[in-house]
Design a protein around this motif. Structure first.
Motif, PDB file in Angstrom:
ATOM      1  N   HIS A 180      -7.054  75.655 -27.663  1.00 15.99           N
ATOM      2  CA  HIS A 180      -6.785  74.675 -26.598  1.00 15.99           C
ATOM      3  C   HIS A 180      -7.765  73.521 -26.756  1.00 15.99           C
ATOM      4  CE1 HIS A 180      -5.730  72.872 -22.794  1.00 15.99           C
ATOM      5  NE2 HIS A 180      -6.991  72.925 -22.410  1.00 15.99           N
ATOM      6  N   LYS A 181      -7.246  72.317 -26.632  1.00 18.18           N
ATOM      7  CA  LYS A 181      -8.068  71.132 -26.848  1.00 18.18           C
ATOM      8  C   LYS A 181      -7.776  70.102 -25.760  1.00 18.18           C
ATOM      9  CE  LYS A 181     -10.251  67.724 -29.149  1.00 18.18           C
ATOM     10  NZ  LYS A 181     -11.700  67.688 -29.393  1.00 18.18           N
ATOM     11  N   VAL A 182      -8.815  69.615 -25.097  1.00 13.32           N
ATOM     12  CA  VAL A 182      -8.687  68.497 -24.160  1.00 13.32           C
ATOM     13  C   VAL A 182      -9.093  67.241 -24.923  1.00 13.32           C
ATOM     14  CG1 VAL A 182      -9.470  67.491 -21.989  1.00 13.32           C
ATOM     15  CG2 VAL A 182      -9.242  69.974 -22.200  1.00 13.32           C
ATOM     16  N   TRP A 183      -8.145  66.339 -25.098  1.00 10.28           N
ATOM     17  CA  TRP A 183      -8.420  65.139 -25.881  1.00 10.28           C
ATOM     18  C   TRP A 183      -8.914  64.001 -24.996  1.00 10.28           C
ATOM     19  CZ3 TRP A 183      -8.256  64.841 -31.129  1.00 10.28           C
ATOM     20  CH2 TRP A 183      -7.573  65.851 -31.811  1.00 10.28           C
ATOM     21  N   ASP A 235     -15.814  66.125 -27.258  1.00  9.63           N
ATOM     22  CA  ASP A 235     -15.004  66.678 -28.348  1.00  9.63           C
ATOM     23  C   ASP A 235     -14.909  68.197 -28.274  1.00  9.63           C
ATOM     24  OD1 ASP A 235     -14.470  64.190 -29.531  1.00  9.63           O
ATOM     25  OD2 ASP A 235     -16.356  64.212 -30.644  1.00  9.63           O
ATOM     26  N   LEU A 268     -11.476  75.641 -30.052  1.00 16.19           N
ATOM     27  CA  LEU A 268     -10.743  74.382 -29.880  1.00 16.19           C
ATOM     28  C   LEU A 268      -9.402  74.393 -30.603  1.00 16.19           C
ATOM     29  CD1 LEU A 268     -13.848  72.068 -30.289  1.00 16.19           C
ATOM     30  CD2 LEU A 268     -12.500  72.341 -28.199  1.00 16.19           C
ATOM     31  N   VAL A 290     -13.755  60.615 -20.227  1.00 16.96           N
ATOM     32  CA  VAL A 290     -13.000  61.775 -19.757  1.00 16.96           C
ATOM     33  C   VAL A 290     -12.723  61.662 -18.256  1.00 16.96           C
ATOM     34  CG1 VAL A 290     -13.642  63.393 -21.564  1.00 16.96           C
ATOM     35  CG2 VAL A 290     -15.181  63.076 -19.590  1.00 16.96           C
ATOM     36  N   GLY A 304     -14.651  69.665 -25.355  1.00 13.98           N
ATOM     37  CA  GLY A 304     -13.937  69.944 -24.100  1.00 13.98           C
ATOM     38  C   GLY A 304     -14.827  70.053 -22.881  1.00 13.98           C
ATOM     39  N   ILE A 307     -11.449  65.407 -17.231  1.00 11.98           N
ATOM     40  CA  ILE A 307     -11.969  66.777 -17.274  1.00 11.98           C
ATOM     41  C   ILE A 307     -12.436  67.119 -15.864  1.00 11.98           C
ATOM     42  CG2 ILE A 307     -13.892  68.206 -18.037  1.00 11.98           C
ATOM     43  CD1 ILE A 307     -13.638  67.064 -20.779  1.00 11.98           C
ATOM     44  N   HIS A 349     -10.412  72.568 -16.135  1.00 16.35           N
ATOM     45  CA  HIS A 349     -10.473  72.563 -17.597  1.00 16.35           C
ATOM     46  C   HIS A 349     -11.651  73.383 -18.119  1.00 16.35           C
ATOM     47  CE1 HIS A 349      -8.124  68.664 -17.262  1.00 16.35           C
ATOM     48  NE2 HIS A 349      -7.421  69.383 -18.105  1.00 16.35           N
ATOM     49  N   ALA A 350     -12.827  73.133 -17.535  1.00 18.53           N
ATOM     50  CA  ALA A 350     -14.041  73.721 -18.105  1.00 18.53           C
ATOM     51  C   ALA A 350     -15.180  73.619 -17.117  1.00 18.53           C
ATOM     52  CB  ALA A 350     -14.422  72.980 -19.399  1.00 18.53           C
ATOM     53  N   GLN A 406     -12.145  69.556 -33.974  1.00 20.81           N
ATOM     54  CA  GLN A 406     -12.123  70.997 -33.712  1.00 20.81           C
ATOM     55  C   GLN A 406     -13.339  71.670 -34.356  1.00 20.81           C
ATOM     56  OE1 GLN A 406      -8.197  71.939 -35.311  1.00 20.81           O
ATOM     57  NE2 GLN A 406      -7.346  71.995 -33.234  1.00 20.81           N
TER      58      GLN A 406
END
Length: 962
Positions: free
Chosen positions: A932-935, A840, A929, A121, A842, A502, A506-507, A924
């Motif tokens: 919104h999802k950070v891949w 997975d 998720l 990430v 995020g 990330i 983002h988080a 997910q």
């Protein structure tokens, strides 16, 4: 409520405190209820030992809102005077391309990210750093490079240490330094050498042949006053002595000059500042450090390497991490834990945006303007000393030196004085023909300078760089330097890289011991003001009154937060602060005639930089044991003190401990150390659990470094910038670092830690803004909520994971360790599997396997709301249920959501999905998720492959597609 109180409430209705601290009142009450507590005061009473409580921040002012604080710092900034600077010495004015300014330097997606220890990430930053490495390899002509250093002077000092490490057969303790190196570089090298026991010989470089034995030598190319010499014969002479040749090179000159690697250099260092990074009164700037392949395992800093993921896709990571201090401790190659990632990235993007042709055009323009100026000055009757030069002239002016200098000041121009009779001028990217005309007016005085057109025709005929030293091929030929010259392409490229990482936008980033808290926009705004960014670090004092007022105020604020009597702002990283603090202790004992004190006691739980810093300061590390509760083992400490007695210089202890608890016996520990006349160094990494509630300078500390990029809101920048000032008690104040070029009020014999007198000065407004907007009550509340949030997480996870250490009342400090070793034994799932699975969900993983192997250390910080804390806890609890499925045999040990993590789009789009869990479960696993999802952009990376096939330059772009 009185009218006065009501008015005050209305005035402060936009207070910053509530914007910085995450939980609101209802969330606070809910979290306290889960802890079975009635108030935050009750929590603090059960967490922090009463004996060390002291609210020193009461001397801070009331909180200001964002607008008030910005107005006040604007007034301070206006006291700085922006003059045209031709001082040079490694610092040059430059244009920051607006697309990079807006999309990188001012973008939280770039500046709030953490060091890329979780590379899946962090692929965006890693690609940017790989581009940086490609740029440095091409410009220096070396085999390999690391991903940046702190500044040119410390890079040169690290190169000296590396030369000694790799020249094992050479028993000499002598290191030769070209007298024409930058003065700040010489000063930092002398300081570092003093504590390593090296002998520094500073002389004219031609005298190198006369030296009987040396293990290395440093050459400046071009010299500090601009002269270009053929250094190839000198390098050959150095090698004949079985020594390493180190070249400190100007990055812009390397666009036109033969690369030092082509001339035989072993190590090449320098600053990237003039590649699109503001001067900022000295920093932060990235330095480069390039070297031969044979030395790769001895190099300091970080190397970004090319590897592959489990799908065989090209993926990037930090290579050979076992060289780092967290593992090797006092045997580490360096104590540097912070590079300058954000600034290194800016310089790489600057090169990519301009491309080979653009960079060459800039370098040629600087050089042509320098020739024009030289011709004009010569025709005015002055002697130009440099026969060969790139951008810097050294002009002999005799007894007119002072007159010319003052005349230049009257035109708002800064020049460098050289000796008693010369002036040096360094031109740069921002120099215009109009500037040349003004400079010629200064030198002309009553005379009439010749027309610029005529000078240009004369200069065009001049060849002042020897043919043999001209670069034979254009610089920067890799395809990455020819793809992003339009702003549209560059903007999209930067966004594409940003999306692979990330960051805090983002988080939550729950890294223990790293304090990834809010870096508020209002705090960041002043950093890019020209009143802070366009000031040369050696500008005259009357031009820098704003900076000096800022420093003075910030020092008083930091004293209030720590209980110390004096502050030095010079160290430009936490590791440098540790080193500076230990050097101050060593100088103090030398002053007292107690040079025999050379033992540094360090608990087994200490930060990895602690033993590395002690070794750099010439101290012997003796490890003190920890007890079963994670505290310093008092009995073992007593034994060590009895054994080593008056040979002990210091104890380095982190408080609260790296294990996430407030040790009850900290005062007793300090008294034990003081009883034999030794000093207590309290590592300031965990100050976020102390400010406003307890002060290390009050409960026994003699010195601490402060991570301004942790507690005091300077962002981590993806692994730099950092800032590590030190606070000391009054008896150590006389031993704070000095500087050879700027009066800091300290004795020159104390030595110099960083290239610039106040370190990375241009980011200090961030901490100034933070403290001013929080005020006395806000600073205290920030600490209280950091402790509340950590205890809430520990409580929620305690039914699912083992909390390794707690205080005597069952509470943790501002971070907690969860013990995964029992789960690994029962399921085979490791801390790394959990870290990758969190992607997975995020989230960036907590700190992995530090300070105890097989653990995760979680620090939520005060900036996260209960909603975000619950989101993280829900993810961790869901992961625990997946581990339970492995334990029960529902999922195979070698094919489950954890060992296959992280899951990418390539996985879920794979038409051959053959896993015992669904695609939805993979990607997910929780409801949020779906919104919104950070891949992750790559699957799990093969670390071993990357180390065995080390590549630290850019592959062709096709390889990413393949």
């Amino acid at each position: 409520m009185s009218k006065t109180a009501r008015l005050k409430e209305l005035i402060n209705s936009e207070e910053f405190i509530g914007r910085h601290i995450g939980p609101d009142e209802s969330q606070t009450q809910s979290m306290l209820a889960s802890l079975q507590l009635e108030s935050i005061d009750q929590l603090i009473g059960k967490t922090i030992p009463q004996g060390i409580r002291s609210e020193t921040t009461q001397t801070l002012e009331d909180a200001k809102n964002e607008h008030q604080a910005l107005q006040e710092i604007r007034a301070i900034a206006s006291k700085n005077k922006i003059y045209k600077s031709y001082i040079g010495m490694g610092y040059h004015d430059t244009h920051v391309p607006p697309v990079i300014l807006r999309n990188v330097l001012e973008n939280p997606g770039w500046y709030t990210a953490y060091t890329p220890y979780q590379p899946e990430v962090a692929q965006g930053r890693l690609e940017g750093l790989l581009n940086f490495q490609q740029m440095i390899i091409e410009l220096t002509g070396m085999d390999l490079t690391n991903a940046s250093m702190l500044d040119e002077a410390t890079a040169a000092a690290e190169a000296m240490a590396m030369a000694k490490r790799v020249s094992r057969k050479n028993k000499s303790e002598n290191f030769f330094v070209d007298a024409n190196c930058h003065p700040q570089t010489i000063a930092v090298i002398k300081t570092r050498a003093e504590h390593f026991g090296f002998n520094i010989i500073v002389d004219q470089i031609e005298q190198i042949a006369e030296q009987e034995s040396i293990f290395g030598a440093l050459i400046q190319y071009p010299s500090s006053t601009g002269a270009i010499e053929d250094i190839e014969p000198l390098i050959k002479t150095i090698k004949q002595k079985q020594a390493l040749a180190i070249v400190a090179a100007d990055i812009m000159s390397l666009v036109l000059l033969t690369a030092p690697g082509k001339l035989g250099a072993d190590i090449v260092v320098g600053s990237n500042q003039r590649f699109g990074v503001p001067m900022g009164f000295g920093g932060p700037h990235a330095a480069f450090f390039a070297f031969k392949d044979a030395y790769k395992r001895a190099t300091p800093g970080r190397i970004i390497g090319v590897s592959k993921d489990t799908r065989g896709k090209t993926a990037l990571r930090m290579a050979m991490q076992t060289r780092e201090q967290h593992i090797r401790r006092e045997k580490a190659n360096s104590n540097i834990c912070t590079s300058q990632v954000l600034l290194a990235l800016m310089s790489a993007f600057y090169a990519m945006y301009h491309g080979s042709e653009g960079i060459t055009r800039i370098a040629n323009r600087i050089h042509e303007f320098t020739k024009i100026l030289a011709q004009g000055i010569i025709q005015l009757g002055y002697q130009q000393n440099n026969e060969h030069y790139f951008d810097t002239l050294c002009i002999e002016v005799g007894d007119q030196q002072k007159t010319l200098y003052e005349r230049a000041l009257a035109h708002q121009i800064n020049m460098r004085l050289v000796g008693d009779s010369a002036i040096s001028l360094s031109l740069h990217e921002c120099t215009t023909l109009e500037d040349i005309a003004v400079l010629l007016e200064v030198f002309a005085g009553d005379k009439t300078p010749i027309e610029l057109d005529a000078l240009y025709e004369q200069a065009e005929q001049l060849k002042v760089i020897p043919e043999a030293l001209l670069r034979k091929e254009p610089a920067l030929q890799h395809e990455i330097f020819s793809k992003y010259q339009s702003e549209t392409d560059m903007m999209r490229y930067l966004h594409r890289l940003e999306a692979r990482d990330i960051a805090l936008n983002h988080a939550m980033i729950p890294l223990g011991s790293c304090t990834m808290k809010l870096n508020a926009t209002a705090e960041m705004v002043p950093v890019t003001w020209p009143e802070f960014g366009k000031i040369h670090p050696y500008a005259p004092q009357d031009q820098t009154e704003g900076y000096r007022e800022l420093f003075s105020q910030l020092e008083e604020m930091l004293k209030a937060c720590t209980g110390y009597d004096a502050i030095s702002l010079q160290p430009n990283a936490g590791s440098q602060g540790e080193y500076a603090g230990l050097v101050a202790i060593k100088k103090y004992f030398e002053h007292k005639g107690q040079s025999h004190r050379n033992i540094c006691l360090i608990p087994a739980s200490a930060h990895g930089t602690n033993p590395a810093s002690a070794q750099m300061a010439g101290m012997k590390v003796v490890v003190s044991a920890c007890d079963e509760h994670g505290n310093v083992d008092i009995n073992d400490l007593k034994d060590k003190i009895e054994q080593h007695g008056e040979n002990i210089a210091a104890l380095m202890v982190t408080y609260p401990s790296t294990h996430g608890v407030f040790e009850e016996d900290i005062q007793a520990i300090c008294e034990l150390v003081h009883s034999v006349g030794a000093q207590v160094y309290i590592d300031g990494a965990n100050m976020n659990a102390l400010v406003g509630l307890a002060a290390p300078g009050k409960f026994g500390g003699d010195v601490s470094h402060l991570n301004l990029h942790k507690t005091f809101c300077i962002p981590h920048g993806g692994g730099g910038p950092g800032m590590g000032p030190i606070g000391v008690k009054s008896h150590l104040a006389a031993f704070l670092p000095s500087h050879p070029l700027v009066e800091t009020g300290n004795d020159s014999s104390n030595g110099t830690i960083s290239a610039a007198p106040w370190g990375s000065a241009s980011i200090l407004p961030i901490s100034w803004m933070y403290i001013n907007m929080m005020g006395r009550e806000g600073m205290k509340q920030a600490t209280e909520y950091a402790i509340l949030n950590a205890n809430y997480i520990a409580k929620r996870l305690a039914d699912h994971y083992s909390i390794l250490y707690q205080g005597k009342n069952g509470f943790v400090a501002h971070e907690c360790l969860i013990d995964l070793r029992p789960l690994k034994e029962s399921s085979g799932i490791s801390e790394e599997d959990i870290a990758k699975r969190l992607m997975d969900f995020g989230f960036h993983a907590p700190t992995m396997s530090f300070p105890v192997a097989g653990t995760l250390m979680i620090e939520p910080t005060e900036s996260e709301s209960k909603i975000e804390l619950d989101r993280f806890c829900d993810a961790m609890i869901k992961i625990r249920s997946e581990i339970q499925a492995v334990e029960s045999g529902t999922y195979p040990a070698d094919n489950n959501p954890l060992v296959n993590a992280p899951h990418t789009l390539d996985d879920v789009l794979d038409g051959n999905w053959q896993r015992p869990y669904s695609r939805e479960e993979a990607s997910q696993p929780l409801a949020y998720l779906k919104e919104h999802k950070v891949w992750p952009s790559v699957n799990r990376i093969d670390n071993v492959y990357g180390d065995r096939h080390l590549i630290c330059s850019c592959p062709s772009l096709e390889s990413y597609i393949d």
